[in-house]
Design a protein around this motif. Sequence first.
Motif: not given
Length: 167
Positions: A130-143
Amino acid sequence: MLRGVRRIERQVDDLVESLKLNKEKPPKKCPTGFISIDNWPSCYMFSSFDMSWYEAKDYCAAFDSDLVSLGTTREHFIVTYFIKNNKEYNDAAGWWTSGSFVSKTKQWMWTAQLFLKPFSFIKWAPGEPDEEAAQCMVVAGKDDHLWNDELCILRYNFVCEADARAL
């Protein structure tokens, strides 16, 4: 649709049961501190602390490994199953992977070692990336351990992956 989801959940449960996680005495083919899984080509090290994506890549490299590339649905379920079912790790906000948005190709790719490999499947959380500036991938605990894009300078736990066959 619900029956299909339940069938997949049963298949994942059966798969995980058949893999027999072995943390106490890893085989000689995995480095010290890495977790082996019977009949699986990779070894994993789950951090108990957080770092930026760049620091995590350097940390993994110091152990002749790299951030995990979740190259298959099966590997995604194996890694997330271990996180979800390990009290030491299941409270982490998220886990860095080698997933990164490559501006030159304008696509998300695994950036492990010296290669770039496009994602062969996706497990993005709803609305992600969802963010153009966010360039790294995380496996999110909240999701529920689905994928989110994040700024690479943020601090998350991480998973290192080493090739068991090469050790």
